[in-house]
Write a protein that holds these residues in place. Structure first.
Motif, PDB file in Angstrom:
ATOM      1  N   LEU A 166       0.614  -0.392   6.014  1.00  0.00           N
ATOM      2  CA  LEU A 166       0.416  -0.873   7.388  1.00  0.00           C
ATOM      3  C   LEU A 166      -0.691  -1.916   7.463  1.00  0.00           C
ATOM      4  O   LEU A 166      -0.599  -2.878   8.230  1.00  0.00           O
ATOM      5  CB  LEU A 166       0.092   0.304   8.322  1.00  0.00           C
ATOM      6  N   GLN A 167      -1.732  -1.739   6.679  1.00  0.00           N
ATOM      7  CA  GLN A 167      -2.819  -2.708   6.674  1.00  0.00           C
ATOM      8  C   GLN A 167      -2.354  -4.062   6.159  1.00  0.00           C
ATOM      9  O   GLN A 167      -2.830  -5.100   6.615  1.00  0.00           O
ATOM     10  CB  GLN A 167      -3.994  -2.196   5.838  1.00  0.00           C
ATOM     11  N   LYS A 168      -1.412  -4.064   5.227  1.00  0.00           N
ATOM     12  CA  LYS A 168      -0.878  -5.324   4.707  1.00  0.00           C
ATOM     13  C   LYS A 168      -0.016  -6.031   5.744  1.00  0.00           C
ATOM     14  O   LYS A 168       0.025  -7.252   5.796  1.00  0.00           O
ATOM     15  CB  LYS A 168      -0.051  -5.079   3.435  1.00  0.00           C
ATOM     16  N   VAL A 169       0.668  -5.269   6.576  1.00  0.00           N
ATOM     17  CA  VAL A 169       1.608  -5.835   7.536  1.00  0.00           C
ATOM     18  C   VAL A 169       0.933  -6.261   8.832  1.00  0.00           C
ATOM     19  O   VAL A 169       1.280  -7.282   9.417  1.00  0.00           O
ATOM     20  CB  VAL A 169       2.732  -4.811   7.850  1.00  0.00           C
ATOM     21  N   ALA A 172      -5.639  -8.113  10.312  1.00  0.00           N
ATOM     22  CA  ALA A 172      -6.900  -7.460   9.942  1.00  0.00           C
ATOM     23  C   ALA A 172      -7.750  -7.160  11.171  1.00  0.00           C
ATOM     24  O   ALA A 172      -8.474  -6.169  11.209  1.00  0.00           O
ATOM     25  CB  ALA A 172      -7.673  -8.325   8.953  1.00  0.00           C
ATOM     26  N   SER A 173      -7.674  -8.005  12.208  1.00  0.00           N
ATOM     27  CA  SER A 173      -8.483  -7.784  13.407  1.00  0.00           C
ATOM     28  C   SER A 173      -8.110  -6.462  14.089  1.00  0.00           C
ATOM     29  O   SER A 173      -8.964  -5.788  14.640  1.00  0.00           O
ATOM     30  CB  SER A 173      -8.317  -8.946  14.383  1.00  0.00           C
ATOM     31  N   TRP A 174      -6.840  -6.091  14.038  1.00  0.00           N
ATOM     32  CA  TRP A 174      -6.423  -4.840  14.645  1.00  0.00           C
ATOM     33  C   TRP A 174      -7.079  -3.666  13.934  1.00  0.00           C
ATOM     34  O   TRP A 174      -7.527  -2.726  14.575  1.00  0.00           O
ATOM     35  CB  TRP A 174      -4.893  -4.720  14.575  1.00  0.00           C
ATOM     36  N   TRP A 175      -7.141  -3.687  12.602  1.00  0.00           N
ATOM     37  CA  TRP A 175      -7.741  -2.601  11.836  1.00  0.00           C
ATOM     38  C   TRP A 175      -9.251  -2.515  12.050  1.00  0.00           C
ATOM     39  O   TRP A 175      -9.813  -1.443  12.084  1.00  0.00           O
ATOM     40  CB  TRP A 175      -7.422  -2.736  10.335  1.00  0.00           C
TER      41      TRP A 175
END
Length: 181
Positions: A166-169, A172-175
């Motif tokens: 999920l982090q790849k898809v 990065a700002s969301w994480w």
């Protein structure tokens, strides 16, 4: 758990399920049905099917309630006792982070189990009343769609590989926002 015990449990559950379904099917087969063959529901379940009968359905209603007591109430209570033992074990964990993590996992499971059993018990404890078919439809949607949809989410979102994918898809700002809250 040994393979023998596992097999015995599986055979026991299947036997009880087949017996219950056979009893309900046999009772339904003895009913006479009116001219209407339009079920006022999006599922062909016993309570909605009984509303189409011209015959007395008191025996069917009793058997549905007895089945609900066993399959719904008894199993829900056994599950709650199991969760009580889990909570007691969690409370013995010394670290606060360990307790928090365990309660986080346990609470999501408990929420889905409670949602599933409460809606299922509601549906089958009021067979043939016909007074609230719209509520039956909403409740049936909850236990046929919401609970099964939540289970994979609960189990997969706790998996490190799924989180990494999920982090790849996702951006990065969301994480960063997710980790900050």
């Amino acid at each position: 758990m040994s393979w023998t015990l596992c097999a015995l449990l599986a055979i026991g559950v299947w036997t009880i399920g087949v017996f219950s379904a056979s009893v309900q099917t046999g009772l339904i087969a003895q009913l006479n049905f009116c001219d209407s063959n339009h079920i006022q529901h999006f599922l062909c379940e016993l309570p909605s099917l009984l509303l189409l009968s011209c015959s007395p359905t008191i025996l069917n209603d009793i058997m549905i309630i007895l089945g609900d007591i066993y399959f719904g109430v008894f199993n829900f209570l056994v599950t709650m006792v199991s969760y009580g033992c889990i909570v007691a074990s969690i409370l013995r964990i010394r670290s606060a982070s360990g307790k928090r993590r365990a309660f986080s996992t346990c609470s999501s499971h408990l929420m889905v189990v409670t949602l599933y059993y409460s809606t299922l018990i509601y549906t089958y404890f009021l067979p043939g009343s016909g007074a609230s078919m719209e509520y039956y439809k909403v409740v049936a949607a909850l236990y046929t769609t919401v609970s099964p949809a939540l289970n994979p989410l609960i189990y997969t979102l706790r998996n490190k590989d799924v989180k990494a994918a999920l982090q790849k898809v996702t951006p990065a700002s969301w994480w960063r926002k997710r980790v900050a809250t």
